[in-house]
Design a protein around this motif. Structure first.
Motif, PDB file in Angstrom:
ATOM      1  N   ASP A   1       1.108  -1.203   0.072  1.00 31.34           N
ATOM      2  CA  ASP A   1       0.052  -0.077   0.085  1.00 31.34           C
ATOM      3  C   ASP A   1       1.004   1.183   0.099  1.00 31.34           C
ATOM      4  O   ASP A   1       0.792   1.916   0.925  1.00 31.34           O
ATOM      5  CB  ASP A   1      -0.984   0.020   1.234  1.00 31.34           C
ATOM      6  CG  ASP A   1      -2.191   0.865   1.100  1.00 31.34           C
ATOM      7  OD1 ASP A   1      -2.430   1.286   0.319  1.00 31.34           O
ATOM      8  OD2 ASP A   1      -2.783   1.108   2.087  1.00 31.34           O
TER       9      ASP A   1
ATOM     10  N   ASN B   1      -3.360   5.462  -3.920  1.00 31.49           N
ATOM     11  CA  ASN B   1      -4.625   6.444  -4.204  1.00 31.49           C
ATOM     12  C   ASN B   1      -4.021   7.796  -4.111  1.00 31.49           C
ATOM     13  O   ASN B   1      -2.771   7.891  -4.145  1.00 31.49           O
ATOM     14  CB  ASN B   1      -5.304   6.136  -2.690  1.00 31.49           C
ATOM     15  CG  ASN B   1      -4.509   6.321  -1.359  1.00 31.49           C
ATOM     16  OD1 ASN B   1      -3.839   7.284  -1.301  1.00 31.49           O
ATOM     17  ND2 ASN B   1      -4.772   5.586  -0.294  1.00 31.49           N
TER      18      ASN B   1
ATOM     19  N   LYS C   1      -9.435   2.092  -9.503  1.00 37.02           N
ATOM     20  CA  LYS C   1     -10.051   2.142  -8.350  1.00 37.02           C
ATOM     21  C   LYS C   1     -11.401   3.125  -8.441  1.00 37.02           C
ATOM     22  O   LYS C   1     -11.031   4.234  -8.899  1.00 37.02           O
ATOM     23  CB  LYS C   1      -9.002   2.921  -7.185  1.00 37.02           C
ATOM     24  CG  LYS C   1      -8.454   1.893  -6.245  1.00 37.02           C
ATOM     25  CD  LYS C   1      -7.811   2.600  -5.166  1.00 37.02           C
ATOM     26  CE  LYS C   1      -7.524   1.592  -4.107  1.00 37.02           C
ATOM     27  NZ  LYS C   1      -6.655   2.323  -2.835  1.00 37.02           N
TER      28      LYS C   1
ATOM     29  N   PHE D   1     -11.727  -0.707   4.577  1.00 38.15           N
ATOM     30  CA  PHE D   1     -10.724   0.034   5.147  1.00 38.15           C
ATOM     31  C   PHE D   1     -10.992   0.006   6.501  1.00 38.15           C
ATOM     32  O   PHE D   1     -11.643   0.559   7.300  1.00 38.15           O
ATOM     33  CB  PHE D   1     -10.850   1.612   4.869  1.00 38.15           C
ATOM     34  CG  PHE D   1     -10.526   2.112   3.527  1.00 38.15           C
ATOM     35  CD1 PHE D   1     -10.138   1.171   2.366  1.00 38.15           C
ATOM     36  CD2 PHE D   1     -10.039   3.584   3.503  1.00 38.15           C
ATOM     37  CE1 PHE D   1      -9.627   1.664   1.166  1.00 38.15           C
ATOM     38  CE2 PHE D   1      -9.312   3.985   2.288  1.00 38.15           C
ATOM     39  CZ  PHE D   1      -9.320   3.142   1.092  1.00 38.15           C
TER      40      PHE D   1
ATOM     41  N   ARG E   1      -9.453   2.664   9.379  1.00 37.61           N
ATOM     42  CA  ARG E   1     -10.243   3.827   9.421  1.00 37.61           C
ATOM     43  C   ARG E   1     -11.518   3.546  10.340  1.00 37.61           C
ATOM     44  O   ARG E   1     -12.047   4.513  11.094  1.00 37.61           O
ATOM     45  CB  ARG E   1     -10.542   4.573   8.240  1.00 37.61           C
ATOM     46  CG  ARG E   1      -9.364   5.053   7.414  1.00 37.61           C
ATOM     47  CD  ARG E   1      -9.748   5.835   6.290  1.00 37.61           C
ATOM     48  NE  ARG E   1      -8.653   6.192   5.395  1.00 37.61           N
ATOM     49  CZ  ARG E   1      -8.458   7.065   4.339  1.00 37.61           C
ATOM     50  NH1 ARG E   1      -9.657   7.253   3.996  1.00 37.61           N
ATOM     51  NH2 ARG E   1      -7.444   6.942   3.475  1.00 37.61           N
TER      52      ARG E   1
ATOM     53  N   ALA F   1      -7.868  -3.423   3.572  1.00 33.76           N
ATOM     54  CA  ALA F   1      -6.903  -2.284   3.531  1.00 33.76           C
ATOM     55  C   ALA F   1      -6.987  -1.317   4.575  1.00 33.76           C
ATOM     56  O   ALA F   1      -7.862  -1.886   5.529  1.00 33.76           O
ATOM     57  CB  ALA F   1      -7.570  -1.443   2.283  1.00 33.76           C
ATOM     58  N   SER F   2      -6.018  -0.312   4.548  1.00 27.83           N
ATOM     59  CA  SER F   2      -6.247   0.571   5.651  1.00 27.83           C
ATOM     60  C   SER F   2      -5.616  -0.306   6.904  1.00 27.83           C
ATOM     61  O   SER F   2      -5.962  -0.018   8.019  1.00 27.83           O
ATOM     62  CB  SER F   2      -7.455   1.230   6.095  1.00 27.83           C
ATOM     63  OG  SER F   2      -7.510   2.150   7.116  1.00 27.83           O
TER      64      SER F   2
ATOM     65  N   ARG G   1      -2.899  -1.151   9.550  1.00 23.54           N
ATOM     66  CA  ARG G   1      -1.956  -0.129  10.373  1.00 23.54           C
ATOM     67  C   ARG G   1      -0.809  -0.680  11.256  1.00 23.54           C
ATOM     68  O   ARG G   1       0.191  -0.173  11.587  1.00 23.54           O
ATOM     69  CB  ARG G   1      -2.861   0.599  11.640  1.00 23.54           C
ATOM     70  CG  ARG G   1      -4.006   1.375  11.055  1.00 23.54           C
ATOM     71  CD  ARG G   1      -3.297   2.771  10.648  1.00 23.54           C
ATOM     72  NE  ARG G   1      -4.396   3.447   9.318  1.00 23.54           N
ATOM     73  CZ  ARG G   1      -5.448   4.100   9.782  1.00 23.54           C
ATOM     74  NH1 ARG G   1      -5.878   4.042  11.069  1.00 23.54           N
ATOM     75  NH2 ARG G   1      -6.118   4.708   8.908  1.00 23.54           N
TER      76      ARG G   1
HETATM   77  O1  G3P Z   1      -5.180   1.938  -0.013  1.00 18.15           O
HETATM   78  C1  G3P Z   1      -5.512   2.812   0.860  1.00 18.15           C
HETATM   79  C2  G3P Z   1      -5.894   2.636   2.281  1.00 18.15           C
HETATM   80  O2  G3P Z   1      -5.162   1.299   2.505  1.00 18.15           O
HETATM   81  C3  G3P Z   1      -5.685   3.662   3.190  1.00 18.15           C
HETATM   82  O3  G3P Z   1      -4.996   3.319   4.117  1.00 18.15           O
HETATM   83  O4  G3P Z   1      -4.014   4.188   6.593  1.00 18.15           O
HETATM   84  O5  G3P Z   1      -4.957   6.033   4.623  1.00 18.15           O
HETATM   85  O6  G3P Z   1      -6.565   4.608   6.359  1.00 18.15           O
HETATM   86  P1  G3P Z   1      -5.290   4.857   5.492  1.00 18.15           P
END
Ligand code: G3P
Length: 215
Positions: free
Chosen positions: A6, A28, A83, A129, A132, A163-164, A166
């Protein structure tokens, strides 16, 4: 489980690709902006290193705008995936693009119903995600479990990209839930490799090996 990276940072991608752990890349607009270079240049460079799917995002809102961007982005490399935002206009675009053989990744998914709609539209990938959601006081991983259950119930073939992410526990939990893909920031991927006991074990074995080598 497939590992996507990512990031849009070519150095991070090259380092991970050398280790053979990159099955694809997701970008992104925020990740591209960090590179301070034109998106087209960045994506073309990534495509020289990664043969798996590379997700590319624009800022089109209407179906027509999304289709126009998709047409442009798909010229950059054969493995570009478009996307598409989880909106009504986005889902209209998904149906058209997938019929044309252009793969889509429906992004900004925060509920299983959204994933169900994207799956019914024939999206190749969906991106829930989870980080988030955690930030928002919800258990992001519950969403992954729900989506996998719903897709299994109806034989929906869209691949779920967790995704997202951490931290490494997110990857582990996603793997335990049976998610097909995790898109992982380089820093998190790095933290998955090591363990102090591995380091201590190697040190000890090296020392003992040296002792017997002298015999
Ligand atoms: O691909 C985008 C996604 O993984 C966003 O991650 O950390 O911005 O919530 P984040």
């Amino acid at each position: 489980m497939k590992f996507f990276l990512d990031t849009a940072n070519i150095e991070e991608i090259k380092r991970a690709a050398e280790l053979g752990v990159v099955d694809g890349v997701t970008t992104n607009p925020t990740l591209i902006a960090k590179e301070k270079r034109p998106q087209k240049e960045v994506i073309k460079e990534i495509a020289k290193v990664v043969k798996g799917p590379i997700s590319v995002e624009g800022n089109g809102c209407t179906c027509e705008e999304i289709l126009k961007e998709a047409e442009e982005f798909s010229k950059w490399a054969p493995n570009v995936v478009i996307k598409v935002p989880m909106t009504k206009e986005g889902i209209k675009a998904v149906r058209i693009l997938e019929k044309k053989g252009i793969r889509t990744n429906v992004t900004l998914i925060f509920s299983a119903n959204q994933a169900l709609i994207a799956g019914k539209a024939g999206a190749s990938f969906v991106s829930p995600f989870i980080g988030r959601l955690d930030d928002n006081g919800q258990v992001g991983m519950d969403l992954i479990r729900d989506i996998l259950q719903v897709y299994k119930n109806y034989g929906i073939n869209s691949e779920v990209i967790v995704a997202s992410i951490r931290h490494p526990i997110h990857v582990l939990e996603a793997a335990k839930a049976g998610a097909g893909i995790a898109t992982i920031p380089a820093k998190v991927l790095e933290s998955m490799w090591g363990h102090p006991l591995t380091d201590a074990g190697i040190k000890r074995f090296c020392e003992d090996f040296a002792k017997t080598a002298k015999l």
